[in-house]
Scaffold this motif. Structure first.
Motif, PDB file in Angstrom:
ATOM      1  N   VAL A 182       4.533   8.467  -1.899  1.00 11.29           N
ATOM      2  CA  VAL A 182       5.621   9.367  -1.546  1.00 11.29           C
ATOM      3  C   VAL A 182       6.271   9.786  -2.859  1.00 11.29           C
ATOM      4  CG1 VAL A 182       7.811   9.652  -0.343  1.00 11.29           C
ATOM      5  CG2 VAL A 182       5.994   8.249   0.678  1.00 11.29           C
ATOM      6  N   LEU A 183       6.194  11.046  -3.164  1.00  7.81           N
ATOM      7  CA  LEU A 183       6.790  11.588  -4.376  1.00  7.81           C
ATOM      8  C   LEU A 183       8.128  12.199  -3.990  1.00  7.81           C
ATOM      9  CD1 LEU A 183       5.799  11.644  -7.281  1.00  7.81           C
ATOM     10  CD2 LEU A 183       4.910  13.915  -6.874  1.00  7.81           C
ATOM     11  N   ASP A 184       9.197  11.504  -4.351  1.00  5.18           N
ATOM     12  CA  ASP A 184      10.548  11.923  -3.976  1.00  5.18           C
ATOM     13  C   ASP A 184      11.100  12.851  -5.060  1.00  5.18           C
ATOM     14  OD1 ASP A 184      13.141  12.249  -3.154  1.00  5.18           O
ATOM     15  OD2 ASP A 184      13.703  10.132  -3.414  1.00  5.18           O
ATOM     16  N   LEU A 185      11.094  14.145  -4.777  1.00  5.19           N
ATOM     17  CA  LEU A 185      11.547  15.149  -5.734  1.00  5.19           C
ATOM     18  C   LEU A 185      12.993  15.571  -5.483  1.00  5.19           C
ATOM     19  CD1 LEU A 185       8.337  17.398  -5.829  1.00  5.19           C
ATOM     20  CD2 LEU A 185       8.924  15.454  -7.283  1.00  5.19           C
ATOM     21  N   SER A 186      13.738  14.780  -4.734  1.00  5.30           N
ATOM     22  CA  SER A 186      15.110  15.169  -4.400  1.00  5.30           C
ATOM     23  C   SER A 186      16.028  15.207  -5.619  1.00  5.30           C
ATOM     24  CB  SER A 186      15.689  14.267  -3.308  1.00  5.30           C
ATOM     25  OG  SER A 186      15.654  12.910  -3.717  1.00  5.30           O
ATOM     26  N   GLY A 187      15.657  14.563  -6.710  1.00  8.37           N
ATOM     27  CA  GLY A 187      16.459  14.585  -7.924  1.00  8.37           C
ATOM     28  C   GLY A 187      15.976  15.578  -8.962  1.00  8.37           C
ATOM     29  N   VAL A 188      15.025  16.426  -8.583  1.00  7.78           N
ATOM     30  CA  VAL A 188      14.453  17.390  -9.530  1.00  7.78           C
ATOM     31  C   VAL A 188      15.316  18.651  -9.559  1.00  7.78           C
ATOM     32  CG1 VAL A 188      12.451  18.884  -9.957  1.00  7.78           C
ATOM     33  CG2 VAL A 188      12.123  16.486  -9.332  1.00  7.78           C
ATOM     34  N   SER A 189      15.675  19.067 -10.773  1.00  8.02           N
ATOM     35  CA  SER A 189      16.520  20.252 -10.940  1.00  8.02           C
ATOM     36  C   SER A 189      15.713  21.489 -11.318  1.00  8.02           C
ATOM     37  CB  SER A 189      17.585  19.985 -12.004  1.00  8.02           C
ATOM     38  OG  SER A 189      16.972  19.631 -13.236  1.00  8.02           O
ATOM     39  N   PHE A 190      14.446  21.307 -11.678  1.00  2.56           N
ATOM     40  CA  PHE A 190      13.569  22.434 -11.998  1.00  2.56           C
ATOM     41  C   PHE A 190      12.133  21.999 -11.765  1.00  2.56           C
ATOM     42  CE2 PHE A 190      10.713  24.603 -14.959  1.00  2.56           C
ATOM     43  CZ  PHE A 190      10.952  25.924 -14.625  1.00  2.56           C
ATOM     44  N   LEU A 191      11.361  22.843 -11.070  1.00  2.00           N
ATOM     45  CA  LEU A 191       9.947  22.575 -10.834  1.00  2.00           C
ATOM     46  C   LEU A 191       9.165  23.798 -11.275  1.00  2.00           C
ATOM     47  CD1 LEU A 191       7.754  20.685  -9.649  1.00  2.00           C
ATOM     48  CD2 LEU A 191       8.096  21.851  -7.464  1.00  2.00           C
ATOM     49  N   GLY A 239       0.791  -1.224   0.000  1.00  2.00           N
ATOM     50  CA  GLY A 239       0.000   0.000   0.000  1.00  2.00           C
ATOM     51  C   GLY A 239       0.825   1.278   0.000  1.00  2.00           C
ATOM     52  N   VAL A 240       2.146   1.155  -0.075  1.00  2.00           N
ATOM     53  CA  VAL A 240       3.034   2.322  -0.074  1.00  2.00           C
ATOM     54  C   VAL A 240       3.878   2.303  -1.343  1.00  2.00           C
ATOM     55  CG1 VAL A 240       4.880   3.546   1.128  1.00  2.00           C
ATOM     56  CG2 VAL A 240       3.156   2.289   2.441  1.00  2.00           C
ATOM     57  N   THR A 241       3.822   3.380  -2.081  1.00  3.51           N
ATOM     58  CA  THR A 241       4.612   3.503  -3.303  1.00  3.51           C
ATOM     59  C   THR A 241       5.478   4.753  -3.203  1.00  3.51           C
ATOM     60  OG1 THR A 241       2.845   2.479  -4.597  1.00  3.51           O
ATOM     61  CG2 THR A 241       4.521   3.698  -5.818  1.00  3.51           C
ATOM     62  N   VAL A 242       6.749   4.601  -3.565  1.00  2.00           N
ATOM     63  CA  VAL A 242       7.669   5.727  -3.626  1.00  2.00           C
ATOM     64  C   VAL A 242       8.024   5.926  -5.095  1.00  2.00           C
ATOM     65  CG1 VAL A 242       9.927   6.640  -2.971  1.00  2.00           C
ATOM     66  CG2 VAL A 242       8.617   5.252  -1.345  1.00  2.00           C
ATOM     67  N   VAL A 243       7.776   7.129  -5.592  1.00  2.00           N
ATOM     68  CA  VAL A 243       8.149   7.468  -6.962  1.00  2.00           C
ATOM     69  C   VAL A 243       9.281   8.485  -6.883  1.00  2.00           C
ATOM     70  CG1 VAL A 243       7.407   8.458  -9.160  1.00  2.00           C
ATOM     71  CG2 VAL A 243       5.820   7.029  -7.848  1.00  2.00           C
ATOM     72  N   GLY A 244      10.477   8.050  -7.274  1.00  2.00           N
ATOM     73  CA  GLY A 244      11.635   8.935  -7.329  1.00  2.00           C
ATOM     74  C   GLY A 244      11.629   9.671  -8.653  1.00  2.00           C
ATOM     75  N   VAL A 245      11.704  10.979  -8.589  1.00  2.00           N
ATOM     76  CA  VAL A 245      11.632  11.812  -9.787  1.00  2.00           C
ATOM     77  C   VAL A 245      12.971  12.518  -9.964  1.00  2.00           C
ATOM     78  CG1 VAL A 245      10.352  13.659 -10.946  1.00  2.00           C
ATOM     79  CG2 VAL A 245       9.179  12.194  -9.288  1.00  2.00           C
ATOM     80  N   VAL A 270       8.767  14.644  -0.891  1.00  2.00           N
ATOM     81  CA  VAL A 270      10.119  14.810  -0.375  1.00  2.00           C
ATOM     82  C   VAL A 270      10.763  15.921  -1.192  1.00  2.00           C
ATOM     83  CG1 VAL A 270      12.384  13.743  -0.068  1.00  2.00           C
ATOM     84  CG2 VAL A 270      10.302  12.411   0.341  1.00  2.00           C
ATOM     85  N   ALA A 271      11.142  16.987  -0.503  1.00  2.00           N
ATOM     86  CA  ALA A 271      11.729  18.151  -1.171  1.00  2.00           C
ATOM     87  C   ALA A 271      12.922  18.649  -0.384  1.00  2.00           C
ATOM     88  CB  ALA A 271      10.683  19.255  -1.302  1.00  2.00           C
ATOM     89  N   VAL A 272      14.091  18.624  -1.009  1.00  2.00           N
ATOM     90  CA  VAL A 272      15.293  19.110  -0.351  1.00  2.00           C
ATOM     91  C   VAL A 272      16.029  20.149  -1.192  1.00  2.00           C
ATOM     92  CG1 VAL A 272      15.678  17.096   1.102  1.00  2.00           C
ATOM     93  CG2 VAL A 272      16.593  17.115  -1.193  1.00  2.00           C
ATOM     94  N   ALA A 273      15.958  20.015  -2.492  1.00  2.00           N
ATOM     95  CA  ALA A 273      16.686  20.928  -3.382  1.00  2.00           C
ATOM     96  C   ALA A 273      15.968  22.271  -3.465  1.00  2.00           C
ATOM     97  CB  ALA A 273      16.814  20.318  -4.774  1.00  2.00           C
TER      98      ALA A 273
END
Length: 139
Positions: free
Chosen positions: A70-79, A37-43, A104-107
Motif C-alpha cells: 500500500v503506497l500511501d501518497l496522502s502526504g505528497v505535495s507534488f507528483l 505480507g502487507v507493507t504500507v509505505v507512507g510517502v 492511497v491518493a487524497v490530495a
C-alpha cells in the motif's frame, strides 16, 4: 523582492510550520507492516525526477510474491511524471510477481495527475490506508 537561501530552514514565523516536512529534493518515507505480507509505505514531500529513484527502490523492495504493498501518497505535495512512472513500474512489477499494489491518493497534487493521465483507473486507488487494508482482508 526577497530571496531566501533554500538551505536555510525557518525556525519562527509562518514558514516554520514546514520544518517537519521534507525539504525540496528530499522524500519522506515511513514503512510499517500492519500484517504479515502487507507493507504500507507512507510517502511525504515531492515526488519528482530527483526523489523518484528513492521511491522506486523502496516500492520494488516490498513487492514480493503474494505480498501487498500500500503506497500511501496522502502526504505528497507534488507528483511529477517521474513519480507516475514509478507507480506504473510498481504496478507492473506487482502483476509479474502475483502481488497486490494499492495506492492511497487524497490530495489534489496526486489525484489530478492520476486522473489527467488515466492512471487512476489502472491502479487500485483508495481514499485511506484503512480502505486499502480492508480491501486486502476481503480477498
Amino acid at each position: 523582492m526577497t530571496v531566501q537561501d533554500p538551505d536555510v530552514v525557518a525556525t519562527s514565523g509562518a514558514e516554520s510550520a514546514a520544518v517537519d516536512s521534507p525539504r525540496a529534493g528530499q522524500l519522506g518515507l515511513a514503512v510499517r507492516t500492519p500484517a504479515e505480507g502487507v507493507t504500507v509505505v507512507g510517502v511525504s514531500g515531492e515526488v519528482d525526477m530527483l526523489t523518484a529513484p528513492q521511491l522506486r527502490a523502496e516500492s520494488l523492495r516490498h513487492l514480493d510474491a503474494g505480498s501487498t504493498l500500500v503506497l500511501d501518497l496522502s502526504g505528497v505535495s507534488f507528483l511529477g511524471s517521474a513519480g507516475l512512472a514509478v507507480l506504473v513500474e510498481a504496478s507492473q512489477h506487482a502483476k509479474r510477481r502475483d502481488a497486490e499494489f494499492r495506492v492511497v491518493a487524497v490530495a489534489r497534487a496526486v489525484t489530478r495527475p492520476l486522473a489527467a493521465t488515466g492512471l487512476g483507473g489502472v491502479f487500485s486507488v483508495f481514499e485511506s490506508v484503512e480502505q486499502a487494508l480492508e480491501s486486502h482482508e476481503s480477498r
